[in-house]
Every structure is written in structure tokens, then in C-alpha cells.
Enzyme design. Structure first.
Site, PDB file in Angstrom:
ATOM      1  N   GLU A 107     126.263 -43.678  -2.698  1.00  0.00           N
ATOM      2  CA  GLU A 107     126.179 -42.772  -3.849  1.00  0.00           C
ATOM      3  C   GLU A 107     126.174 -41.316  -3.401  1.00  0.00           C
ATOM      4  O   GLU A 107     125.421 -40.926  -2.512  1.00  0.00           O
ATOM      5  CB  GLU A 107     124.907 -43.020  -4.662  1.00  0.00           C
ATOM      6  CG  GLU A 107     124.776 -42.029  -5.825  1.00  0.00           C
ATOM      7  CD  GLU A 107     123.439 -42.068  -6.541  1.00  0.00           C
ATOM      8  OE1 GLU A 107     123.276 -41.296  -7.502  1.00  0.00           O
ATOM      9  OE2 GLU A 107     122.568 -42.862  -6.146  1.00  0.00           O
ATOM     10  N   ASP A 118     110.915 -34.785   3.575  1.00  0.00           N
ATOM     11  CA  ASP A 118     111.130 -33.495   2.915  1.00  0.00           C
ATOM     12  C   ASP A 118     109.834 -32.696   3.036  1.00  0.00           C
ATOM     13  O   ASP A 118     108.777 -33.155   2.600  1.00  0.00           O
ATOM     14  CB  ASP A 118     111.495 -33.715   1.446  1.00  0.00           C
ATOM     15  CG  ASP A 118     111.810 -32.415   0.720  1.00  0.00           C
ATOM     16  OD1 ASP A 118     111.852 -31.355   1.368  1.00  0.00           O
ATOM     17  OD2 ASP A 118     111.997 -32.462  -0.511  1.00  0.00           O
ATOM     18  N   ASP A 177     108.233 -28.925   2.244  1.00  0.00           N
ATOM     19  CA  ASP A 177     108.481 -27.724   1.455  1.00  0.00           C
ATOM     20  C   ASP A 177     107.365 -26.712   1.677  1.00  0.00           C
ATOM     21  O   ASP A 177     106.183 -27.056   1.605  1.00  0.00           O
ATOM     22  CB  ASP A 177     108.562 -28.091  -0.034  1.00  0.00           C
ATOM     23  CG  ASP A 177     109.208 -27.003  -0.864  1.00  0.00           C
ATOM     24  OD1 ASP A 177     108.877 -25.828  -0.657  1.00  0.00           O
ATOM     25  OD2 ASP A 177     110.032 -27.333  -1.738  1.00  0.00           O
ATOM     26  N   CYS A 231     103.361 -14.913   2.298  1.00  0.00           N
ATOM     27  CA  CYS A 231     104.320 -15.198   1.238  1.00  0.00           C
ATOM     28  C   CYS A 231     103.722 -16.237   0.292  1.00  0.00           C
ATOM     29  O   CYS A 231     102.691 -16.844   0.587  1.00  0.00           O
ATOM     30  CB  CYS A 231     105.638 -15.740   1.789  1.00  0.00           C
ATOM     31  SG  CYS A 231     106.445 -14.693   3.027  1.00  0.00           S
ATOM     32  N   GLY A 236     112.246 -24.786   3.256  1.00  0.00           N
ATOM     33  CA  GLY A 236     111.728 -25.972   3.899  1.00  0.00           C
ATOM     34  C   GLY A 236     112.731 -26.639   4.808  1.00  0.00           C
ATOM     35  O   GLY A 236     113.789 -26.077   5.129  1.00  0.00           O
TER      36      GLY A 236
END
Length: 457
Positions: free
Chosen positions: A77, A145, A147, A158, A200
Site C-alpha cells: 500500500e 517514530d 517526535d 524551543c 523528529g
């Protein structure tokens, strides 16, 4: 190819060859920094490594060997996000050219990669209507993942989507902790780290045994890495209960401590204000100790110690008093490690890693908010990676304009993207495909041998 042609989407593949004067940034070659969807047409036409993505996602099943699964790539996919947040899921392609043509035609803002399904995802409805509902994911890379926004409670330079070199250290730590563990503790070899384009990093574990993990196995691996378990309402986000650290945590702590003391303490000014050091004191479950430290620091408010040194000195105070060996409540000896883990240990998006059907942004996409390319990161040199120096779409188009005529095959090599594509090919793709082809060959030979053995009976 003028600036107006690019912005209006009428640019063809002609390259202006005017040479700028010394010290002059040619107005004809210059491209505005603002992201423009029409820039993508040139990027996908000249720079995006379509063939490399196809080779990667094929894992050796390119039809050149009799043991190949020729349906493999066609069951993968792809998802396209177009302008105005139009989202096209379950895209599938049965050849490299069809994938490339579709990307060039649609110019997606983002390309996400999903699992390999049991059947062609584009034909899933036909299978459902036939009553033979066999549409299910069967393979997917193990992905992670990370982040930066998940670190907003421990970074002060930040917040939100903003990132600088001071807080990017947290991503460097994540790579240095997770990458060796994936290799040494789980035996994975083919691992790709990619900058997300904004705030990230993504990790793709592509070994055959990783791609075939069940959701339960993926969850177990994700939990292996899970140490940070708090939320914004938790005072204590890391609890190291046992007297001795697990070997993985012990190895990790050596990395964390080095960066915490050598970088984060000063760059994030963790002890520079009362509000900040109170967050750390809250993690120490002994009122007499926190009162002693608080009183000492408040008395030293007018000290001439520099802001940089005050963070280091106050951390030394914490370590000294917690490690002094005096009678203390049970578990207090782990407070130093818990503080370091809380401020620096990788914070994973657990759900992304646990489920096979999660999609993840493809490498070499352009982030529409920053215009930056999602380039691979070398884990062996990740401390050198600078997210603010990553090529942007406008810079690449400018480099194409200034580069003169060239073939589509080597266009990328004459831009600042060349280094990233070469790294992707040599350090990741080539070793991966060598391994995949060996596996296909071995599997094919084993089947032949099994057939021969069966016939002899």
C-alpha cells in the site's frame, strides 16, 4: 526555467544556463523559499529516487529470479496526500514505472508507505464482495517514530514544531540508544534512520524477520524500549525499581549521562531558574534533601557563578547528596538515574510501532511546512546531523537551474541531495538487497531439494 514558470506550473525541463557573476545570486536562478506545490513537479521529475524506492519495497522480488514473488510489490500500500488535504489510501502499483508515473502525475505533498497485504489493496473491495474476505496485512517493516514535541516538558530552547541544534541533541540520543539495541539485542542489520523533515526522526527496520513480526511481537519490542511512562500530570515519569539496571538500560544510561551532563544541562539551562529546578526537586521523594538543596540554591541567587556553570554545579550538588551513602528512603539511590532518564531517554510513539497497518512517510519526501527533504541519517555519525542544513525544495531547484544541462539519471548527483542518495544506496539499499537475494536463492533451492526428495519416494 524561470521563477514564474515554476510558480505557475508551466515549467518544462529546459534549464537556464546563464552563469551568475562572481558573488551574484542570479535572480533568474533564484527560487523563493516559500513552499510551492508546483515546485514538486520538477522535484519528482528530476530528483526523487523512484527506482531506489521500488528496489527497496520489492526486497529482491523484481522478477529476475525464478524464486521471486512477482505479486509482492503490487500488494504494497502507498498513500498519497494531495493539495487541500486530499488523502488517497490503498494505492498500489505492479511496476516501477507505474509508481513513478503516478507520483509524477499527482505530485503528492506526502507519500506514505503501508504494509504488504495478502491481496492487491486497490482490489480489496472486489475480494470483500466475493465473500472471500482475505484482505489483511502480512508484512510491514518494524518502524519507530520519535517526535520532538513529546519532549516539550524538558526542552526550553524551543517548543511545538520549532527545532534547533540545542534540542536536536534529544534526537541524537534516541538514535544512539535505539540503533545499537536493535542490532545487538534483537539481531537486526538493515536499519534506516530518516529525518522527518521538521521535528523528529523515523526508523525503518527492514530485515525479513522484522517485516514478518506479528502485532504482538511488535508490541513486545516496543515495550522493551519503553521506560518513559509519564504524562503531563505525573511528577515521576521514570521509575527504576530494581536495584540493578537491566543491561540494555545500563548501556543506555552511559549514553544518556554523557549527553545530559555534557550538553543538555547547559544548553537547556535545566537548573537556571527556580521553576526549572523545582521540577527536578519534585522527583526526589525526600523532603529533607529537597529542602536542603532548595535552601542552598536560594541563598546563592546573587552568586557570581555564570549561568552555564550554575547548571553544572547544581547538578553536582544533587548527585553528591543523593549518592552520599547516608540513610535514605528505599529507592532514593536511583533518583540520579531516574532524573537523567526523564530528561533524555527516547520517547517513542508506541502505537506506530505496535501495529502492522500503520503508515509512515517515505524517505525523500518534502515536508510542506519546512520545504525540507526527508533525508536518511547515518546512525554512526548522527551527532553531526544538522536539521537546519538539510536541503530544501527551493534550494534544490536553484541548484538545478545553476547546474546546466544534464541527464535525468545524474541530475540529483549535481545537487546537495546527492550525498543523501549515495548514502541511501551504498549503506542501506545495496546490503539489504544482497541479503534479500540470498534469502530468495536459499528458499528456492530448498524448495527444489524438497521436490526432488519427494519425487524419490
Amino acid at each position: 526555467m524561470t521563477k514564474e514558470e515554476i510558480e505557475n506550473g508551466t515549467a518544462d525541463m529546459e534549464i537556464d544556463q546563464r552563469e551568475p557573476l562572481n558573488g551574484e545570486r542570479s535572480e533568474l536562478n533564484a527560487v523563493p523559499d516559500d513552499f510551492n506545490a508546483n515546485y514538486l513537479k520538477v522535484y519528482y521529475g528530476k530528483l526523487f529516487p523512484h527506482a531506489d524506492i521500488f528496489k527497496w519495497m520489492s526486497y529482491g522480488n523484481d522478477g529476475k529470479h525464478p524464486g521471486c514473488d512477482e505479486s509482492y510489490f503490487g500488494r504494497r500500500e502507498f498513500s498519497f496526500t494531495l493539495d487541500n488535504d486530499i488523502y488517497l489510501r490503498f494505492q498500489s502499483f505492479n511496476s516501477a514505472s507505474k509508481l513513478e508515473n503516478s507520483i509524477k502525475e499527482k505530485c503528492p505533498f506526502k507519500v506514505d508507505i503501508g504494509p504488504v497485504y495478502s491481496v492487491d489493496p486497490a482490489k480489496r473491495h472486489a475480494y470483500a464482495q466475493s465473500g472471500n474476505n482475505v484482505f489483511t496485512p502480512v508484512e510491514k517493516e518494524l518502524v519507530f517514530d520519535i517526535d520532538m514535541t513529546d519532549y516539550d516538558d524538558v526542552r526550553y530552547c524551543c517548543s511545538g514544531a520549532d527545532v534547533c541544534l540545542k534540542c536536536w541533541t534529544l534526537m541524537t540520543i534516541a538514535i544512539k540508544v535505539i540503533d545499537p539495541a536493535l542490532r545487538d539485542d534483537f539481531g537486526f542489520n538493515h536499519i534506516l534512520w530518516v529525518y522527518s523533515g521538521r521535528r523528529g526522526v523515523h526508523c525503518w527496520v527492514c530485515d525479513a524477520k522484522a517485516r514478518r513480526l506479528t502485532n504482538e511481537q511488535r508490541s513486545s519490542i516496543a515495550e522493551y524500549f519503553r521506560v518513559y511512562k509519564g504524562n503531563e500530570n505525573s511528577q515521576k515519569k521514570v521509575s527504576l525499581i530494581s536495584s540493578a539496571l537491566h543491561p540494555f538500560l545500563l548501556r543506555s544510561y552511559k549514553v544518556l549521562e554523557e549527553f545530559f551532563e555534557g550538553n543538555l544541562l547547559s544548553n537547556q539551562s535545566l537548573f537556571s531558574t527556580e521553576e526549572r529546578y523545582e521540577k527536578i526537586l519534585e522527583m526526589i521523594p525526600d523532603e529533607s534533601i529537597t529542602s536542603e538543596l532548595r535552601g542552598k540554591w536560594q541563598d546563592n541567587k546573587k552568586s557570581s557563578i555564570s549561568k552555564e556553570n550554575i547548571n553544572v554545579d547544581r547538578w553536582k550538588h544533587v548527585k553528591k547528596i543523593l549518592k552520599s551513602g547516608k540513610q535514605k528512603p528505599q529507592g532514593l539511590g536511583k533518583c540520579v538515574e531516574e532524573i537523567v532518564f526523564s530528561f533524555s531517554y527516547p520517547r517513542l510513539d508506541m502505537e506506530v510501532s505496535k501495529h502492522m497497518n500503520h503508515l509512515l512517510k517515505a524517505p525523500f519526501c518534502i515536508h510542506p511546512k519546512t520545504g525540507r527533504v526527508c533525508v536518511p541519517i547515518d546512525p554512526n555519525r548522527c551527532e553531526e546531523f544538522d536539521p537546519t542544513a538539510v536541503p530544501t525544495l527551493s534550494k534544490l531547484l536553484e541548484e538545478i537551474n545553476m547546474g546546466g544541462l544534464g541527464t535525468d539519471d545524474d541530475e540529483w548527483d549535481r545537487t546537495s541531495l546527492g550525498k543523501s542518495i549515495r548514502f541511501f544506496r551504498s549503506s542501506f539499499l545495496q546490503p539489504l538487497l544482497k541479503s534479500c537475494k540470498e534469502e530468495i536463492e536459499n528458499s528456492y533451492n530448498a524448495k527444489l531439494q524438497h521436490s526432488k526428495t519427494s519425487l524419490t519416494w
